[in-house]
Scaffold this active site. Structure first.
Site, PDB file in Angstrom:
ATOM      1  CD  GLU A 109      -1.799   3.493  -5.827  1.00 47.38           C
ATOM      2  OE1 GLU A 109      -2.733   2.822  -6.302  1.00 47.38           O
ATOM      3  OE2 GLU A 109      -0.835   2.989  -5.224  1.00 47.38           O
ATOM      4  NE  ARG A 151      -4.152  -1.638  -0.118  1.00 45.76           N
ATOM      5  CZ  ARG A 151      -4.223  -2.607  -1.030  1.00 45.76           C
ATOM      6  NH1 ARG A 151      -3.224  -2.771  -1.898  1.00 45.76           N
ATOM      7  NH2 ARG A 151      -5.279  -3.388  -1.083  1.00 45.76           N
ATOM      8  CG  HIS A 180      -2.259  -0.590  -6.998  1.00 43.34           C
ATOM      9  ND1 HIS A 180      -2.555   0.156  -5.888  1.00 43.34           N
ATOM     10  CD2 HIS A 180      -2.501  -1.883  -6.646  1.00 43.34           C
ATOM     11  CE1 HIS A 180      -2.978  -0.643  -4.915  1.00 43.34           C
ATOM     12  NE2 HIS A 180      -2.946  -1.887  -5.359  1.00 43.34           N
TER      13      HIS A 180
END
Length: 312
Positions: free
Chosen positions: A256, A227, A286
Site C-alpha cells: 500500500e 498495518r 483497508h
C-alpha cells in the site's frame, strides 16, 4: 482559530467546528508543495492520509497549534518533530475500533467456514460440499498482538465464542476480562489464531517474517487489520504454501501507498500474485475501520478533541 481541512470527512466535522466558532477552509486537491506555501496562515490542520506531514511541512506551518488525523494512527506525521514545536497531535482510535473488531471477526469466520471459496464455487455452477467443510471458532486459542482500542474491541467480539483469548502488548497490565495478557512466546506456543492490532513503528515493521512464523509450535491462522508493512508478504506466502500458516485475512498489504488510497497502479511482486490465487486467503482494501458508523464516530471524536483543547 483558522483550520485547514486537507481531506474530505463526515460533514459534521465542518459543521460543528463552525458552530463552535472555528474558521474552516478546505483544500482537497492541492499538492503538498502548494499547501506548504499557505499553511503558515493556519492554526490547525485536519487530515486523513493524503501526504506525509514531515519536517518541511511542519516548518512551513509556523503558526500551527494542532494537527488532527481523522483515523487511528499518526504514522504519517513526524511526531517527535511536531511535538518539539509544541504542536498538539490528535487522532481518533476509538472512533473505528468497533468496526475493526467486527471486520476481524468477519474475516475469521469467513476463513474458518470457507465462505468466499464456497461462494465462488456455487456461482461457477458447482455444488461441492465436502471440500467446503468448515471448522468452528468455539474453543480455539486466539492470540491478539497489540491490545489497545482495536485489540480490545476484537477480544470483546470473541467473548461469545468460548475462546481462550490471550493478548500481548509492549505495555504492562493491559489485559482485562476479555483477554489474559501473556508473553509473545506464550502466544507462539499456544495460539490457533493470531490477530495483529499494532500501529506501524520501527518495532512492528516487517515483524511477521520467516523467523517470527517459525517460532510457532503449531500451524495457525493470521489476521492483519493493522498495518500492511508489519507482514513480509514473501515469507507469509511461503508459510501458506508449506502449511505453517493455515490461512490469512488481510485488510492491509505491504504494498500500500502511504495514502492508503491506491494499490494496483504498480507492478506487483510474484509473491503478491501468488497470494491473490490462494483460496485460504481473504483480502479487503483497508476498510476494516471503514463503516458508515465509524465515519461519523471518527469525525465526532476529532471535533471533541479540538473543542476540548482550544477555544475559538
Amino acid at each position: 482559530m483558522k483550520i485547514l481541512h486537507l481531506d474530505q470527512n463526515h460533514p459534521l466535522l465542518l459543521a460543528q467546528l463552525s458552530e463552535a466558532g472555528f474558521s474552516n477552509e478546505v483544500d482537497y486537491v492541492s499538492s503538498k508543495g502548494e499547501i506548504e506555501k499557505i499553511i503558515h496562515a493556519f492554526d490547525g490542520i485536519v487530515i486523513r492520509s493524503r501526504f506525509k506531514i514531515d519536517k518541511t511541512f511542519i516548518d512551513a506551518g509556523s503558526q500551527l497549534k494542532f494537527i488532527a488525523r481523522v483515523g487511528a494512527g499518526l504514522e504519517s506525521i513526524d511526531i517527535p518533530y511536531a511535538e518539539s514545536k509544541g504542536i498538539q497531535l490528535f487522532s481518533a482510535p476509538e472512533g473505528n475500533r468497533n468496526a475493526v473488531g467486527e471486520h476481524s471477526l468477519g474475516m475469521l469466520l469467513s476463513l474458518f467456514n470457507k465462505l468466499n471459496a464456497g461462494d465462488r464455487s456455487v456461482k461457477s455452477g458447482q455444488w461441492i460440499r465436502e471440500d467446503h467443510r468448515g471448522i468452528e471458532l468455539d474453543g480455539k486459542i486466539v492470540g491478539i498482538i497489540g491490545y489497545g482500542n482495536m485489540g480490545k474491541a476484537f477480544a470483546k467480539k470473541l467473548k461469545g465464542f468460548d475462546c481462550t483469548t490471550f493478548c500481548y502488548d509492549i505495555l504492562d497490565d493491559v489485559g482485562d476480562l476479555n483477554a489474559t495478557q501473556v508473553s509473545l512466546e506464550t502466544i507462539q506456543e499456544m495460539a490457533d489464531v493470531v490477530s495483529l492490532h499494532t500501529p506501524w513503528t520501527p518495532q512492528t515493521d516487517k515483524m511477521i517474517d520467516k523467523e517470527f512464523i517459525s517460532k510457532f509450535n503449531k500451524p495457525f491462522w493470521l489476521l492483519n487489520t493493522a498495518r500492511g508493512k508489519s507482514v513480509v508478504t514473501k515469507d507469509l506466502v511461503s508459510a501458506l504454501k508449506d502449511g505453517k500458516v493455515l490461512g490469512a485475512g488481510l485488510d492491509v498489504l505491504e504494498y500500500e501507498k502511504l495514502s492508503f488510497e491506491s494499490l494496483f497502479g504498480q507492478d506487483m511482486p510474484t509473491e503478491f500474485k501468488e497470494l491473490l490465487e490462494m483460496n485460504n486467503v481473504i483480502l479487503s482494501p483497508h476498510v476494516a475501520g471503514w463503516t458508515i458508523e465509524s465515519k461519523e464516530k471518527l469525525a465526532q471524536t476529532i471535533v471533541e478533541r479540538i473543542r476540548t483543547h482550544f477555544s475559538s
